[in-house]
Design an enzyme around this catalytic site. Structure first.
Site, PDB file in Angstrom:
ATOM      1  N   LYS A 135     -12.604  -1.489   0.530  1.00  0.00           N
ATOM      2  CA  LYS A 135     -11.829  -0.666  -0.411  1.00  0.00           C
ATOM      3  C   LYS A 135     -12.570  -0.640  -1.753  1.00  0.00           C
ATOM      4  O   LYS A 135     -13.668  -0.109  -1.821  1.00  0.00           O
ATOM      5  CB  LYS A 135     -10.394  -1.186  -0.477  1.00  0.00           C
TER       6      LYS A 135
ATOM      7  N   SER B 244       0.787  -1.226   0.000  1.00  0.00           N
ATOM      8  CA  SER B 244       0.000   0.000   0.000  1.00  0.00           C
ATOM      9  C   SER B 244       0.821   1.279   0.000  1.00  0.00           C
ATOM     10  O   SER B 244       0.310   2.333  -0.340  1.00  0.00           O
ATOM     11  CB  SER B 244      -0.951  -0.001   1.191  1.00  0.00           C
TER      12      SER B 244
ATOM     13  N   HIS C  11      -5.815  -4.370  -1.582  1.00  0.00           N
ATOM     14  CA  HIS C  11      -5.613  -3.215  -2.465  1.00  0.00           C
ATOM     15  C   HIS C  11      -5.608  -3.598  -3.944  1.00  0.00           C
ATOM     16  O   HIS C  11      -5.421  -2.736  -4.799  1.00  0.00           O
ATOM     17  CB  HIS C  11      -4.283  -2.510  -2.151  1.00  0.00           C
TER      18      HIS C  11
HETATM   19  C1  LIG Z   1      -6.888  -2.421   4.406  1.00  0.00           C
HETATM   20  C2  LIG Z   1      -6.184  -3.707   4.517  1.00  0.00           C
HETATM   21  C3  LIG Z   1      -6.596  -4.680   5.436  1.00  0.00           C
HETATM   22  C4  LIG Z   1      -7.681  -4.433   6.440  1.00  0.00           C
HETATM   23  O1  LIG Z   1      -8.934  -4.450   5.842  1.00  0.00           O
HETATM   24  P1  LIG Z   1     -10.221  -4.147   6.734  1.00  0.00           P
HETATM   25  O2  LIG Z   1     -11.309  -4.897   6.059  1.00  0.00           O
HETATM   26  O3  LIG Z   1     -10.402  -2.663   6.713  1.00  0.00           O
HETATM   27  O4  LIG Z   1      -9.938  -4.661   8.100  1.00  0.00           O
HETATM   28  C5  LIG Z   1      -5.945  -5.896   5.436  1.00  0.00           C
HETATM   29  N1  LIG Z   1      -4.921  -6.140   4.589  1.00  0.00           N
HETATM   30  C6  LIG Z   1      -4.481  -5.220   3.716  1.00  0.00           C
HETATM   31  C7  LIG Z   1      -3.350  -5.545   2.798  1.00  0.00           C
HETATM   32  C8  LIG Z   1      -5.095  -3.973   3.660  1.00  0.00           C
HETATM   33  O5  LIG Z   1      -4.645  -3.054   2.815  1.00  0.00           O
END
Ligand SMILES: *Cc1c(COP(=O)(O)O)cnc(C)c1O
Length: 399
Positions: free
Chosen positions: A245, A186, A214
């Site tokens: 996301k 990220s 992502h």
């Molecule tokens: C955002 C993210 C998470 C967490 O996701 P949530 O559903 O908001 O808990 C887990 N792993 C990665 C790689 C992320 O970018």
């Protein structure tokens, strides 16, 4: 009782502030979107948003909202239960099936968040006889999941397949091995070298786990994630992801993959067994999201075009952009203070971004991370780039 502890916390908080690491939350007073209003002083300010994970612009999508409303009316507000006691409706099962179909996997298990999916993944599957080989830049939730498991831990340098091979050789001492990696990292926006990871997994008899948080909805020609990008659909044993996301921007997570793995998680995964079901409306909107993404490729195409356009204009302007294969565009500034000044000046210009610096990124690697969305109009992208150029010149980043 509290007095001493209070003093201790105050001192710690002060230290965080003095290190410039205190996180202030900016308040949005509109739906999450490419154009938002933020609370500013006594009033409100309109800004173009370049820091949400709203890759496909679905966070305020009318069809998702309608699907959620319909299901709230027909199935109520919440489940008031964990899944295995009385927390499963047909909608939850349908969403699990739709996620399996999307990724070409055998079965899927839903969680309240991907943080929980990762946190509850390893401990039910592996013991101290086994090994996890984890990318050094993996998400905090994978790191925590690994910590909760007794398996022997190996770490390899970010995306470094030679180092991964070294660790896999050492891990031959254990019974079973899982290689764990983010699909897209990220902070840089780079994708994991899944093709090479998969080859090494075959050579050294390991399973592969990829977190598509992502990358799902973003990477690959039709947004089916890194397994699409590398032509590995159906080949990866474990995929985790989020509904927070590209997939609608709400909450919810999942693990999808081999049927026996999912079955075991339903029996033993603690965040699944001891935490509430996602509400029916969230499951229904999740289903609608997957329907939208498989109906046609409009949103994915727009995201890819927008990302390409934004990056090419930023590069033409002379900005130093990290190589990226996602919708994350890291504008490198290398100086922590500069990254903060730059972000503040951009907000003055109506551009909403966040500057990142150590320890979120390595020392001397401060940057502004831009996240492009399918919802951005050409005009919004142009305004964004123009503001970057103006501030870049003001602050001496551009000549
Ligand atoms: C955002 C993210 C998470 C967490 O996701 P949530 O559903 O908001 O808990 C887990 N792993 C990665 C790689 C992320 O970018």
């Amino acid at each position: 009782m509290y007095t001493e502890f209070q003093k201790h916390l105050e001192a710690e908080l002060q230290a965080i502030r003095e290190a410039g690491l205190y996180k202030n939350e900016r308040v949005i007073v509109t739906p999450q979107s490419s154009g938002i209003k933020v609370a500013a002083g006594e009033g409100e300010k309109e800004v173009i948003n370049f820091c949400a994970n709203n890759y496909l612009g679905l966070a305020d999508n009318a069809e998702l909202i309608e699907a959620a409303k319909e299901r709230m009316d027909s199935r109520g507000y919440g489940m008031a239960s964990v899944r295995f006691i009385c927390g499963t409706q047909d909608t939850h099962k349908q969403l699990e099936k739709a996620i399996s179909d999307f990724f070409g996997t055998e079965d899927t298990i839903l969680y309240a968040a991907c943080f929980d999916a990762n946190g509850g993944l390893f401990e039910p599957l592996l013991t101290d006889e086994d090994a996890i080989i984890s990318d050094a830049l993996n998400h905090a939730s994978i790191i925590d999941g690994v910590r909760l498991c007794k398996a022997v831990r190996y770490r390899y340098k970010n995306g470094d397949v030679a180092d991964l091979e070294e660790q896999l050789k050492k891990a031959q001492a254990q019974r079973f091995r899982i290689i764990a990696t983010d699909g897209v990292f990220s902070m840089d926006g780079n994708v994991c070298p899944l093709d090479k990871i998969y080859e090494l997994a075959k050579k050294y008899n390991a399973l592969v786990m990829v977190d598509e948080s992502h990358s799902a909805g973003v990477v690959g020609k039709t947004g089916h994630g890194v397994t699409e990008l590398y032509n590995l659909r159906g080949k990866i044993e474990i995929i985790t992801g989020t509904l927070g996301k590209a997939f609608g921007g709400s909450v919810g997570g999942f693990t999808t993959g081999r049927k026996e793995i999912i079955d075991m998680l339903r029996q033993r995964s603690r965040p699944y067994l001891f935490s509430n079901s996602i509400p029916p409306m969230i499951a229904a909107a999740g289903l609608k999201t997957l329907e939208l993404l498989t109906r046609d490729n409009t949103l994915q195409d727009r995201l890819h075009e927008n990302t390409k356009y934004f990056i090419s204009r930023m590069q033409a302007a002379g900005f130093d952009i990290k190589p990226t294969q996602s919708a994350i565009c890291a504008v490198m500034l290398y100086d922590a203070r500069l990254s903060q000044e730059f972000a503040a000046a951009l907000q003055e210009e109506g551009i909403y971004v966040t500057g990142f610096y150590y320890p979120v990124v390595p020392q001397g690697q401060a940057r502004i991370r831009v996240q492009v969305s399918a919802a951005h109009t050409r005009e919004q992208l142009d305004k964004g780039v123009n503001a970057f150029i103006k501030v870049g010149k003001q602050l001496g980043v551009l000549k």
